[in-house]
Design an enzyme around this catalytic site. Structure first.
Site, PDB file in Angstrom:
ATOM      1  N   SER A  21       0.861  -1.186   0.000  1.00  0.00           N
ATOM      2  CA  SER A  21       0.000   0.000   0.000  1.00  0.00           C
ATOM      3  C   SER A  21       0.898   1.236   0.000  1.00  0.00           C
ATOM      4  CB  SER A  21      -0.923  -0.049   1.222  1.00  0.00           C
ATOM      5  OG  SER A  21      -1.900   0.949   1.161  1.00  0.00           O
ATOM      6  N   ASN A  22       0.433   2.342   0.537  1.00  0.00           N
ATOM      7  CA  ASN A  22       1.245   3.558   0.603  1.00  0.00           C
ATOM      8  C   ASN A  22       0.855   4.373   1.838  1.00  0.00           C
ATOM      9  OD1 ASN A  22      -0.992   5.419  -0.152  1.00  0.00           O
ATOM     10  ND2 ASN A  22      -0.940   4.186  -2.015  1.00  0.00           N
ATOM     11  N   ARG A  23       1.494   5.515   2.020  1.00  0.00           N
ATOM     12  CA  ARG A  23       1.349   6.260   3.277  1.00  0.00           C
ATOM     13  C   ARG A  23       0.108   7.141   3.354  1.00  0.00           C
ATOM     14  NH1 ARG A  23       6.480   9.622   4.265  1.00  0.00           N
ATOM     15  NH2 ARG A  23       5.163  10.400   5.955  1.00  0.00           N
ATOM     16  N   ALA A  88      -4.834   7.784  -3.155  1.00  0.00           N
ATOM     17  CA  ALA A  88      -3.492   7.378  -3.581  1.00  0.00           C
ATOM     18  C   ALA A  88      -3.582   5.904  -3.989  1.00  0.00           C
ATOM     19  CB  ALA A  88      -2.498   7.574  -2.447  1.00  0.00           C
TER      20      ALA A  88
END
Ligand code: CTP
Length: 215
Positions: A21-23, A88
């Site tokens: 995933s991402n932040r 995102a």
């Protein structure tokens, strides 16, 4: 105005217990949804997995993967005037996620990656003349050049760029600063302030842009 907002990250499975995933915390997208509602607009929100309470008075559709988000956006985009893609979306996913847990003793896994669908590119052909599509650009460098490229390549009307290399704004922070590029060449700077304040200014600018486009 009917506004569709996407927020948060997406996740792609590596195996039944792990994901990439991402932040993204979802704070910017949720602030946009909440402020748009406060300004009197009809708002729907498509959200990836976040640790935020659902904003009041807003229908939230929860999704996990890029494919889920694409399906939800395709279904809901027809009935909005303005789409704001603050999510995102993870760009890569394992081509074949393992069906059983990858075991530590087997050593570092060799993963073959494939691209997830680009949601904005996929829905560009569905855009009606009266609709405004706004993307976000998360950049660590060449912010203006990269944002303008995305504005063009994703056939957007507006793109809000934010610098994610600095610790006082962007991912996970309660503050942000946005440079908003419009397809007609105009630029709007929203200086460092709370995400609520950035969101309110962005929604107001999009409402003006949409009203101009309708004329
Ligand atoms: N986006 C999308 N589908 C993807 C990836 C991104 O629709 N698979 C959208 C995001 O929601 C955002 C915009 O495209 O509104 C730009 O996202 P960003 O992550 O900044 O750009 P990328 O297209 O991933 O390009 P790059 O990796 O070159 O930064």
């Amino acid at each position: 105005m009917r506004i569709l907002v996407t927020a948060g990250p997406t996740r792609e499975a590596l195996d039944p217990v792990r994901f990439i995933s991402n932040r993204s915390s979802g704070k910017m997208g949720y602030a946009i949804a909440a402020q748009a509602r406060r300004l009197g607009h009809d708002v729907e929100l498509i959200s990836g997995p976040v640790a935020l309470p659902p904003p009041r008075g807003i229908r939230v559709v929860n999704i996990v993967t890029a494919d889920d988000m694409l399906a939800a956006v395709k279904k809901m985009v027809r009935r909005c005037d303005v789409l704001i893609m603050a999510a995102a979306v993870a760009d890569w996913r394992p081509k074949k996620p393992a069906t059983r847990k990858l075991k530590k003793a087997s050593g570092p896994p060799r993963i073959t990656w494939e691209a997830t669908p680009d949601i904005l590119k996929a829905i560009a052909p569905l855009k009606k003349k009266s609709q405004v599509f706004c993307g976000f650009a998360a950049e660590t460098h060449d912010l203006a050049r990269e944002a303008k490229r995305k504005l063009r390549e994703k056939n957007l009307d507006v793109i809000a760029a934010n610098d994610v290399a600095q610790n006082d704004r962007g991912f996970e922070s309660d503050n942000n600063a946005l440079t908003v590029f419009f397809a007609d060449g105009r630029t709007l700077n929203i200086p460092l302030s709370s995400k609520a304040n950035c969101a309110r200014k962005l929604v107001r600018a999009l409402a003006d842009f949409w009203a101009q486009k309708k004329k």
